[in-house]
Design a protein around this motif. Sequence first.
Motif, PDB file in Angstrom:
ATOM      1  N   LYS A  49     -35.240  11.991  -1.742  1.00  0.00           N
ATOM      2  CA  LYS A  49     -35.453  11.879  -0.293  1.00  0.00           C
ATOM      3  C   LYS A  49     -35.105  13.221   0.348  1.00  0.00           C
ATOM      4  O   LYS A  49     -35.787  14.214   0.154  1.00  0.00           O
ATOM      5  CB  LYS A  49     -34.628  10.729   0.281  1.00  0.00           C
ATOM      6  N   ASP A  50     -34.023  13.263   1.104  1.00  0.00           N
ATOM      7  CA  ASP A  50     -33.578  14.521   1.689  1.00  0.00           C
ATOM      8  C   ASP A  50     -32.091  14.444   1.965  1.00  0.00           C
ATOM      9  O   ASP A  50     -31.447  13.397   1.801  1.00  0.00           O
ATOM     10  CB  ASP A  50     -34.350  14.852   2.969  1.00  0.00           C
ATOM     11  N   LYS A  51     -31.531  15.559   2.384  1.00  0.00           N
ATOM     12  CA  LYS A  51     -30.086  15.648   2.621  1.00  0.00           C
ATOM     13  C   LYS A  51     -29.654  14.714   3.736  1.00  0.00           C
ATOM     14  O   LYS A  51     -28.590  14.075   3.651  1.00  0.00           O
ATOM     15  CB  LYS A  51     -29.725  17.092   2.954  1.00  0.00           C
ATOM     16  N   GLU A  52     -30.452  14.601   4.779  1.00  0.00           N
ATOM     17  CA  GLU A  52     -30.101  13.751   5.915  1.00  0.00           C
ATOM     18  C   GLU A  52     -29.975  12.293   5.493  1.00  0.00           C
ATOM     19  O   GLU A  52     -29.019  11.602   5.852  1.00  0.00           O
ATOM     20  CB  GLU A  52     -31.143  13.890   7.020  1.00  0.00           C
TER      21      GLU A  52
END
Length: 552
Positions: free
Chosen positions: A90-93
């Motif tokens: 997904k992503d860091k957030e």
Amino acid sequence: MISKTDKSGKNGKNGKIANTVGLMMIITLVGKIMGILRDRMQGVYFGTDTIESIAFTQASLLPRVFLDIMFASVLSASFIPIFNRYLETKDKEAALRLAASFVKIIFVITAVISLLAVIFAEPIYMLFWVDQTADSSVSAETISLGIMLLQIMFPIMLISGLAFSFTGILQSMGQFNIPAAMSVASNGVILLYYWFFIDYFGVVGLAIAFLVGWSMQVFIQIPFLLKHGFFGYFAANKKDLTNLSNLSSTDSSNKSALQEIGKLTLPVMVASWLAPVNFLVNNRAAINLYGGGPAVVALNYANNLYAVITGLFVLSLANVIFPELSKLAAHDNWQEYTAFLKNSLRWLIFFLIPMSFGLMAVARPLVILVYQDGLFQEESVRITATALFFFSVGILGFGLQAILSRACFAIKDGKSPLIMAVLAIIINFVLSFALVPTLEIGGPALASAVAVTVAAAGLLIRLQRRLSDKLLDTQIIFNAVKVLVLSIFMYFAVIFAIEFFESIFVDNALNRVIILTVPAVIGLLIYIVGAFICKVPESKLAMRWIFDKFTT
């Protein structure tokens, strides 16, 4: 000669890992040395058979054991693989949003348990540390002091829950050194107390210093989490504290991940019971030895030394490779996963077998050097060294179990560690009480060593069956036999050297250092040279790595 391609490929990656492990080991070593000095101060001021020593040891052990039994592995083994998957897919957030929700849940649970434990400190203490059937159990004065100290220190469980959670997040994001420095911060606070305040506030003030010291493990990680914007996600998802099913539709992915962590929790939790439950059983089995209490203190001193020496390498390696294994598993890269794990096992065998025999050989002079002073005298040395000797039998088993259980957790296999942990706990329970009449304090320590070795062997067999590429081959087994023979030879050489130096030196601080270090260096040289002559592959790689470090 190593090609440029090799340097930027697999060898470059292994070199980076080696550098990270090396730096972590240095930072961890500083913290562990400070921990040994902390224990030494406790031994000097309180010994092993005083009311203060027994009450403080028993009270300080419970919150740590409770955390290990209930949450420590859940924080690492259930949360980290899914957090890493979020970072990769997904992503860091999204990953940080998940982490914030998870940490809030852990905070509330540990806070409630800590509050209940403080309220019910007396029955908890009586349950674990008072043998109602024996006249030689803990005295009334010890019980009263132990209950008060337990009430002061049980919030360590809450603080540790936050510290371990933050550590998992930072390690998954590639920051290993700050989490490794946690023990430096906490032990620094405690040592300052010993140096400046122990004569004024005694053991009660020491309990408060421990609480403050453990809090430092949380505070030193906060700036780095702020840098990543972690705390900005705490304002959202308030409902995840009470009812995951009520999460909003916008948090459906977060909800699913938290539920997945929840499904892994029970098997991971039970699997993690091996070390804390076994150690609690070891203490319970020995509680009436030597008049009630001193054996518990000696077991803790011996276990702390054992943990420092083994944890320096094993846990540094485990903390680095676990996120890596989780990432490889997340991408279904099973060939590299197996190769990476296999390489880790080779190094464990190379280091831990001689470490086991070496620690057995130097157990007594090591305890004398570290602890003997003040109220910690000959009888305390004898029982602590005996416990350390028998704990040392299980060093290889401890290392293999630590790495292989994480390898299972990385592939979401909580069943195998669970089964092996239950089996090992049963073995430890039976042997701990069965061996006490003949080996005294050595019985529970040996039982722990046998149990963790059985668990490691079982995990190895189950992973061998699951992975298409075998973890053990004839070369690894043949090299392990070489290492074992060399380690046995080293053991007798060290014992002979210790006896020789003890016969010619009087007892003083300088001679204690000589009696420990010179035989240890002799044994180390015998092992390294012998491994090189016997063409153990890891010896050449280790020498090459050391040579590169000193020439670049």
